[in-house]
Design a protein around this motif. Structure first.
Motif, mmCIF file in Angstrom:
data_model
loop_
_atom_site.group_PDB
_atom_site.id
_atom_site.type_symbol
_atom_site.label_atom_id
_atom_site.label_comp_id
_atom_site.label_asym_id
_atom_site.label_seq_id
_atom_site.Cartn_x
_atom_site.Cartn_y
_atom_site.Cartn_z
ATOM 1 N N ILE A 23 0.847 -0.997 0.104
ATOM 2 C CA ILE A 23 0.052 0.009 -0.096
ATOM 3 C C ILE A 23 0.872 1.149 -0.008
ATOM 4 C CG2 ILE A 23 -1.636 1.184 1.224
ATOM 5 C CD1 ILE A 23 -2.803 -1.223 2.322
ATOM 6 N N GLY A 24 1.665 1.183 0.752
ATOM 7 C CA GLY A 24 2.652 2.452 0.977
ATOM 8 C C GLY A 24 3.576 2.786 -0.179
ATOM 9 N N GLU A 25 3.843 1.528 -1.271
ATOM 10 C CA GLU A 25 4.838 1.668 -2.436
ATOM 11 C C GLU A 25 3.674 2.367 -3.133
ATOM 12 O OE1 GLU A 25 6.486 -1.948 -3.243
ATOM 13 O OE2 GLU A 25 7.940 -1.877 -1.650
ATOM 14 N N TRP A 26 2.368 1.652 -3.417
ATOM 15 C CA TRP A 26 1.444 2.376 -4.452
ATOM 16 C C TRP A 26 1.348 3.770 -4.110
ATOM 17 C CZ3 TRP A 26 -3.023 4.659 -4.798
ATOM 18 C CH2 TRP A 26 -3.701 4.798 -5.761
ATOM 19 N N ILE A 27 1.091 4.286 -2.973
ATOM 20 C CA ILE A 27 0.910 5.686 -2.537
ATOM 21 C C ILE A 27 2.174 6.293 -3.011
ATOM 22 C CG2 ILE A 27 0.617 7.311 -0.724
ATOM 23 C CD1 ILE A 27 -0.921 5.454 0.776
ATOM 24 N N LEU A 28 3.363 6.043 -2.884
ATOM 25 C CA LEU A 28 4.565 6.770 -3.250
ATOM 26 C C LEU A 28 4.977 6.781 -4.648
ATOM 27 C CD1 LEU A 28 6.968 5.711 -0.353
ATOM 28 C CD2 LEU A 28 5.829 7.699 -0.467
ATOM 29 N N THR A 29 4.467 5.854 -5.562
ATOM 30 C CA THR A 29 4.574 5.786 -6.615
ATOM 31 C C THR A 29 3.377 6.398 -7.486
ATOM 32 O OG1 THR A 29 3.953 3.433 -6.781
ATOM 33 C CG2 THR A 29 6.286 4.085 -6.715
ATOM 34 N N LYS A 30 2.476 5.453 -7.804
ATOM 35 C CA LYS A 30 1.146 5.795 -8.550
ATOM 36 C C LYS A 30 0.335 6.890 -7.730
ATOM 37 C CE LYS A 30 0.908 1.141 -10.696
ATOM 38 N NZ LYS A 30 0.183 -0.019 -10.930
ATOM 39 N N GLY A 31 0.174 6.629 -6.666
ATOM 40 C CA GLY A 31 -0.783 7.538 -5.945
ATOM 41 C C GLY A 31 -0.324 8.929 -6.086
ATOM 42 N N ARG A 33 1.644 10.208 -8.288
ATOM 43 C CA ARG A 33 1.549 10.856 -9.838
ATOM 44 C C ARG A 33 0.262 11.218 -9.940
ATOM 45 N NH1 ARG A 33 4.154 6.022 -13.321
ATOM 46 N NH2 ARG A 33 3.620 7.439 -15.036
ATOM 47 N N ILE A 34 -0.800 10.112 -9.663
ATOM 48 C CA ILE A 34 -1.944 10.661 -9.947
ATOM 49 C C ILE A 34 -2.286 12.193 -9.235
ATOM 50 C CG2 ILE A 34 -4.575 9.910 -9.428
ATOM 51 C CD1 ILE A 34 -3.639 7.131 -9.744
ATOM 52 N N THR A 35 -1.831 12.143 -7.801
ATOM 53 C CA THR A 35 -2.160 13.312 -7.121
ATOM 54 C C THR A 35 -1.460 14.557 -7.824
ATOM 55 O OG1 THR A 35 -2.271 12.165 -5.042
ATOM 56 C CG2 THR A 35 -2.050 14.430 -4.869
ATOM 57 N N LEU A 36 -0.482 14.402 -8.302
ATOM 58 C CA LEU A 36 0.315 15.486 -8.912
ATOM 59 C C LEU A 36 -0.525 15.943 -10.173
ATOM 60 C CD1 LEU A 36 3.960 14.611 -7.995
ATOM 61 C CD2 LEU A 36 2.909 16.636 -7.433
ATOM 62 N N LEU A 37 -0.923 14.879 -10.935
ATOM 63 C CA LEU A 37 -1.599 15.066 -12.194
ATOM 64 C C LEU A 37 -3.041 15.859 -11.838
ATOM 65 C CD1 LEU A 37 -1.320 11.876 -14.386
ATOM 66 C CD2 LEU A 37 -0.631 14.035 -15.157
ATOM 67 N N LEU A 38 -3.530 15.387 -10.875
ATOM 68 C CA LEU A 38 -4.928 16.128 -10.608
ATOM 69 C C LEU A 38 -4.387 17.654 -10.138
ATOM 70 C CD1 LEU A 38 -6.859 13.391 -8.655
ATOM 71 C CD2 LEU A 38 -7.206 14.176 -11.170
ATOM 72 N N VAL A 96 -7.409 14.276 -21.357
ATOM 73 C CA VAL A 96 -6.157 13.971 -21.187
ATOM 74 C C VAL A 96 -5.522 13.190 -20.142
ATOM 75 C CG1 VAL A 96 -3.674 14.543 -21.680
ATOM 76 C CG2 VAL A 96 -5.379 15.279 -23.240
ATOM 77 N N VAL A 97 -5.943 14.022 -18.796
ATOM 78 C CA VAL A 97 -5.412 13.579 -17.284
ATOM 79 C C VAL A 97 -6.168 12.334 -17.149
ATOM 80 C CG1 VAL A 97 -5.917 14.301 -15.256
ATOM 81 C CG2 VAL A 97 -5.268 15.849 -16.717
ATOM 82 N N ALA A 98 -7.496 12.244 -17.262
ATOM 83 C CA ALA A 98 -8.208 11.006 -17.363
ATOM 84 C C ALA A 98 -7.439 9.753 -17.885
ATOM 85 C CB ALA A 98 -9.708 11.044 -17.884
ATOM 86 N N MET A 99 -7.126 10.038 -19.246
ATOM 87 C CA MET A 99 -6.370 9.064 -19.955
ATOM 88 C C MET A 99 -4.768 8.625 -19.378
ATOM 89 S SD MET A 99 -6.994 10.045 -23.932
ATOM 90 C CE MET A 99 -5.972 8.999 -24.509
ATOM 91 N N GLN A 100 -4.330 9.602 -18.975
ATOM 92 C CA GLN A 100 -2.992 9.447 -18.133
ATOM 93 C C GLN A 100 -3.301 8.502 -16.873
ATOM 94 O OE1 GLN A 100 0.152 10.331 -19.085
ATOM 95 N NE2 GLN A 100 -0.441 10.994 -20.967
ATOM 96 N N ILE A 101 -4.189 9.066 -16.128
ATOM 97 C CA ILE A 101 -4.449 8.164 -14.896
ATOM 98 C C ILE A 101 -4.798 6.709 -15.278
ATOM 99 C CG2 ILE A 101 -6.286 8.060 -13.167
ATOM 100 C CD1 ILE A 101 -6.318 10.959 -12.839
#
Length: 316
Positions: A23-31, A33-38, A96-101
């Protein structure tokens, strides 16, 4: 035993295990990136809105500080286009943001084809009106049917009465009109079946003047011609008129009155103001010429004497 158990489950160790777990690794990586995109998308959308408002404000300031009494057609069109571009840009940005997510989450696109087809068909039936509004708005803007600040009258499907007012906003989906009473109509562009632009390029003030049938029309025509010639020198009319008002002649004949019509070309949207002022000049001139007397409610320019009129009525 208790001390070792406490150390084994101490908060620092649990915190370390959490961030090194799945969970922590997902937050630090994908989570992250998603937060920064939003956050970037929200900031970009705010910047687009700010830029569109700045363009609109600049056009408004240029009109207010200029010598023109009305906006040019190019200024109206630019303001409408700026509003549409900002709206379309924001929509494309979030697509575009939705496609990136979707790519970050590793969602298999192939598995979404069948559900997307069903969802697209369902939305297609439900979104026909939305597509119709967008297409109608696109042609309204590209064909320059009307723009910001225009005085328009629009007839809508299913509405018994037309909506009339000043255009405050034109987007691909709706047109907003403010009436003379301050009310705002929001009209879907797909509902508009006919639009009447009363402030495009130039307008025409029409003044109908009732004159009694007993009046000397030659004398009345002379007075009205003098009014038309003096109107271009009037301090309230000279900036509104594009040319000298002209007398069209007899418009209609009634039992008691003959209606004469005077017309004048004015700046776009100024026909009502010019018409009101022109009526004041007409009434004032007719009064000075004796067309309207204090003792009678109808104009009598060199009319028949009262006894003659009475004898004619009794004889008729």
């Amino acid at each position: 035993m208790t001390s070792s158990g406490y150390l084994a489950f101490s908060p620092p160790q649990g915190w370390h295990d959490f961030w090194h777990g799945p969970i922590g690794e997902w937050i630090l990586t994908k989570g992250l990136r998603i937060t920064l995109l939003l956050i970037s998308a929200v900031l970009a959308a705010r910047f687009i809105n700010w830029a569109a408002m700045r363009v609109t404000r600049r056009l408004e300031e240029g009109f207010q500080t200029g010598e023109n009494l009305v906006r040019t057609e190019a200024s109206k069109h630019r303001q409408a286009v700026a509003s549409v571009i900002s709206w379309v840009s924001i929509v494309l940005l979030f697509v575009v943001v939705a496609m990136q997510i979707t790519n970050i989450l590793d969602v298999p696109v192939g598995s979404l084809v069948a559900p997307a087809a069903v969802l697209g068909a369902a939305l297609g039936f439900g979104a026909q009106k939305l597509v119709q509004d967008l297409l109608a708005g696109f042609f309204i803007i590209t064909e320059k049917q009307y723009g910001f600040g225009d005085l328009v009258q629009v007839n809508m499907l299913g509405a018994p009465d037309a909506a009339e007012g000043t255009v405050e906003e034109v987007t691909l989906r709706v047109t907003k009109l403010r009436t003379s009473d301050g009310e705002v109509f929001t009209v879907p562009n797909g509902n508009i079946v006919r639009s009447l632009n009363m402030s495009k390029d130039w307008a025409r003030a029409v003044v109908d003047i009732p004159i009694p049938v007993t009046a000397d029309l030659n004398r009345v025509n002379e007075v009205l011609q003098e009014v038309g010639g003096a109107a271009t020198e009037d301090r309230m009319l000279k900036d509104l008129l594009l040319d000298q008002p002209s007398l069209m002649g007899v418009e209609s004949i009634g039992l008691d009155n003959v209606n004469l019509r005077m017309v004048a070309r004015t700046l776009p949207g100024k026909q009502f103001e010019a018409g009101r002022r022109l009526r004041v000049l007409v009434v004032r001139a007719l009064g000075k010429a004796g067309v309207v007397t204090p003792t009678e409610s109808t104009p009598v320019v060199e009319g028949l004497p009262h006894t003659a009129r009475s004898s004619e009525r009794s004889g008729g």
